[in-house]
Scaffold this active site. Structure first.
Site, short mmCIF file in Angstrom:
data_model
loop_
_atom_site.label_atom_id
_atom_site.label_comp_id
_atom_site.label_asym_id
_atom_site.label_seq_id
_atom_site.Cartn_x
_atom_site.Cartn_y
_atom_site.Cartn_z
N SER A 97 2.71 -0.02 -3.92
CA SER A 97 1.58 0.22 -3.01
C SER A 97 1.79 -0.51 -1.69
CB SER A 97 0.29 -0.29 -3.67
OG SER A 97 -0.75 -0.37 -2.70
N TYR B 167 0.00 4.67 3.53
CA TYR B 167 -1.14 5.34 4.16
C TYR B 167 -0.77 5.43 5.63
CZ TYR B 167 -3.84 4.21 -0.06
OH TYR B 167 -4.29 4.11 -1.35
N THR C 285 0.10 8.93 0.42
CA THR C 285 -1.13 9.21 -0.33
C THR C 285 -2.11 9.91 0.60
OG1 THR C 285 -0.76 7.29 -1.71
CG2 THR C 285 -3.01 8.12 -1.63
N LYS D 236 1.25 12.46 -2.36
CA LYS D 236 0.49 12.06 -3.55
C LYS D 236 -0.98 12.41 -3.38
CE LYS D 236 -0.60 7.96 -6.36
NZ LYS D 236 -1.95 7.50 -6.03
N HIS E 111 -6.06 10.04 -7.89
CA HIS E 111 -6.20 8.60 -7.65
C HIS E 111 -6.89 7.93 -8.84
CE1 HIS E 111 -5.62 6.31 -3.72
NE2 HIS E 111 -6.04 5.34 -4.51
C1 LIG Z 1 -6.49 -0.79 -9.28
C2 LIG Z 1 -5.87 0.43 -8.70
C3 LIG Z 1 -5.33 0.37 -7.43
C4 LIG Z 1 -4.73 1.51 -6.88
N1 LIG Z 1 -4.14 1.42 -5.66
C5 LIG Z 1 -3.50 2.49 -5.15
C6 LIG Z 1 -2.82 2.39 -3.91
O1 LIG Z 1 -2.77 1.35 -3.29
N2 LIG Z 1 -2.21 3.52 -3.44
C7 LIG Z 1 -2.25 4.70 -4.13
O2 LIG Z 1 -1.69 5.68 -3.66
N3 LIG Z 1 -2.88 4.81 -5.30
C8 LIG Z 1 -3.50 3.75 -5.84
N4 LIG Z 1 -4.11 3.85 -7.06
C9 LIG Z 1 -4.08 5.13 -7.79
C10 LIG Z 1 -2.88 5.19 -8.74
O3 LIG Z 1 -1.67 5.24 -8.04
C11 LIG Z 1 -2.91 6.43 -9.65
O4 LIG Z 1 -3.04 7.58 -8.87
C12 LIG Z 1 -3.99 6.44 -10.73
O5 LIG Z 1 -4.58 5.19 -10.95
C13 LIG Z 1 -3.37 6.94 -12.03
O6 LIG Z 1 -4.30 6.95 -13.05
P1 LIG Z 1 -4.29 5.90 -14.27
O7 LIG Z 1 -4.79 4.62 -13.73
O8 LIG Z 1 -5.24 6.56 -15.22
O9 LIG Z 1 -2.88 5.82 -14.81
C14 LIG Z 1 -4.71 2.72 -7.62
C15 LIG Z 1 -5.26 2.76 -8.90
C16 LIG Z 1 -5.83 1.63 -9.46
C17 LIG Z 1 -6.40 1.72 -10.84
#
Ligand SMILES: Cc1cc2nc3c(=O)[nH]c(=O)nc-3n(C[C@H](O)[C@H](O)[C@H](O)COP(=O)(O)O)c2cc1C
Length: 397
Positions: free
Chosen positions: A110, A135, A161, A245, A269
């Protein structure tokens, strides 16, 4: 439940992490947007796809090796980008990186990591693929600087993303008035060229005690981003492959192809953005169909079992990423816990493959999933295939 024994599945890790983490940090990791419909749908939608196993296939040798962006990987299971791993464990993303490398998993880092991209990639073993998530900011110079650093550090792809022009409204964070602890730093913004305050923050991008993370995120992201001014711009400044994404439709998949992207990640997400959006496993088939052989399709969201990975592979995903399970593992035991999360899923995938009569990833196709006819079948080619097979079988009786 009694956790004096080692955790044996992802649900165990979730319960342990919930008990171990401060409530604000737990809420930030766990929460989805609004009523969390999509967060829960991502998980439960897997249940509506059942497996259609074959028998007597000699599964004495098998492999999960595959290729992603033309490079060999030990497994299609990777780590999705997640902000702030140090909320789970002080070793943060460095620990996750070592765990991913040990499992042979691709790691997507990230932008909002609490360990710098250079440190994270230095934990790898030289064969692990690292992709940098981005981003795009109103100040394009900040985004360009991140791209240059990612190129220099050795990231092999950029993941843009696109489902977060603003952060979704997460009620748990709002109720908790969650702000990350002030000792954490968003280390990717520590580069001397962009840092302009004494604490090492880029003030406009970092949080402060009086602001929520969401507000600063929204204030700096470029809400005017489009295929033209976003993807075409990114392509004009880098030769790294670009993966988008947050794609959920056939239409956007066609646009990703038209704009020269190398792949798309079917993602909502983790249900943290648009509540009510389709579960990712339900969106996957239409994206796969639109992608054909022109672009690679990956997915994330709600994967908690190796059999979920198997189902996503059967419906056409080339790689499957997990986020929360790895964070829970980190909260449990740092690097060892993050590796445990990946290893549990990896071993469950291998078992699901063997018990379904498949020996390698290429063999897993839509004939191995079945969606019973009384469930929602609009986007389930597997169901059509299985139903046709069933008709043929019944005709023979
Ligand atoms: C705590 C947290 C922080 C996240 N931060 C980002 C991020 O910084 N950038 C991003 O593209 N997706 C982010 N995501 C989304 C994840 O990349 C992903 O799309 C999603 O959480 C997948 O689902 P799962 O948690 O059920 O495996 C985040 C998800 C969580 C739970």
């Amino acid at each position: 439940m009694n956790y004096t024994n080692d955790p044996v599945c992802i649900k165990d890790l979730e319960q342990i992490a919930k008990g171990a983490m401060p409530s604000g940090a737990w809420g930030y990791y766990d929460s989805g947007a609004n009523d969390e419909q999509t967060k829960y749908d991502n998980m439960s939608a897997f249940d509506s796809y059942r497996l259609h196993p074959r028998m007597l296939r000699d599964v004495s040798t098998m492999s999960t090796e595959t290729t992603v962006l033309g490079k060999k990987v030990r497994t299609p299971l990777g780590v999705a980008p997640c902000a702030m791993h140090k909320l789970a464990h002080s070793d943060g993303e460095a620990a996750t990186s070592r765990a991913a490398a040990k499992n042979g998993s691709i790691m997507i880092l990230s932008t909002y990591s609490t360990t710098s991209m250079e440190k994270v990639i230095a934990q790898g073993d030289g064969s692990t693929q690292y992709w940098m998530q981005l981003y795009v900011y109103q100040d394009r110079k900040v985004s360009e600087e991140l791209v240059r650093r990612a190129e220099k550090a050795g990231f092999s792809a950029l993941v843009l993303t696109v489902d977060a022009p603003m952060l979704g409204r997460r009620l748990v964070d709002a109720r908790n008035k969650f702000n990350p602890p002030t000792h954490l730093r968003l280390e990717n913004f520590m580069d001397p060229k962009v840092v302009n305050d004494a604490n090492g923050y880029v003030p406009d991008l970092a949080w402060s005690a009086s602001e929520t993370f969401g507000a600063t995120f929204g204030a700096n992201g470029d809400q005017s981003l489009s295929w033209e001014n976003g993807i075409s711009w990114l392509k004009s400044i880098t030769s790294l492959p670009i993966i988008v994404k947050g794609i959920m439709t056939a239409e956007d998949t066609q646009l990703a192809i038209a704009h020269g992207c190398a792949g798309v990640i079917v993602s909502n997400h983790g249900g943290r953005q648009l509540d009510g959006a389709l579960a990712t496993i339900d969106a996957l088939p239409q994206v796969v169909e639109a992608a054909g052989d022109k672009i690679e399709v990956y997915m994330d969201g709600g994967v908690r079992r190796g059999s979920d990975i198997f189902k996503a592979l059967a419906l056409g995903a080339r790689a499957i990423f997990v986020a929360r399970p790895v964070l829970w593992g980190l909260a449990y035991k740092g690097e060892k816990g993050a590796y445990l999360a990946l290893d549990l899923l990896q071993k469950e995938l291998e078992l699901a493959m063997m018990l379904s009569g498949t020996r390698d990833i290429a063999e897993i196709d839509e004939s191995y999933v079945y969606q019973p006819a009384n469930r929602w079948v609009r986007y389930a080619p597997g169901a059509r295939h299985a139903a046709a097979n069933q008709k043929k079988l019944l005709a023979k009786l």
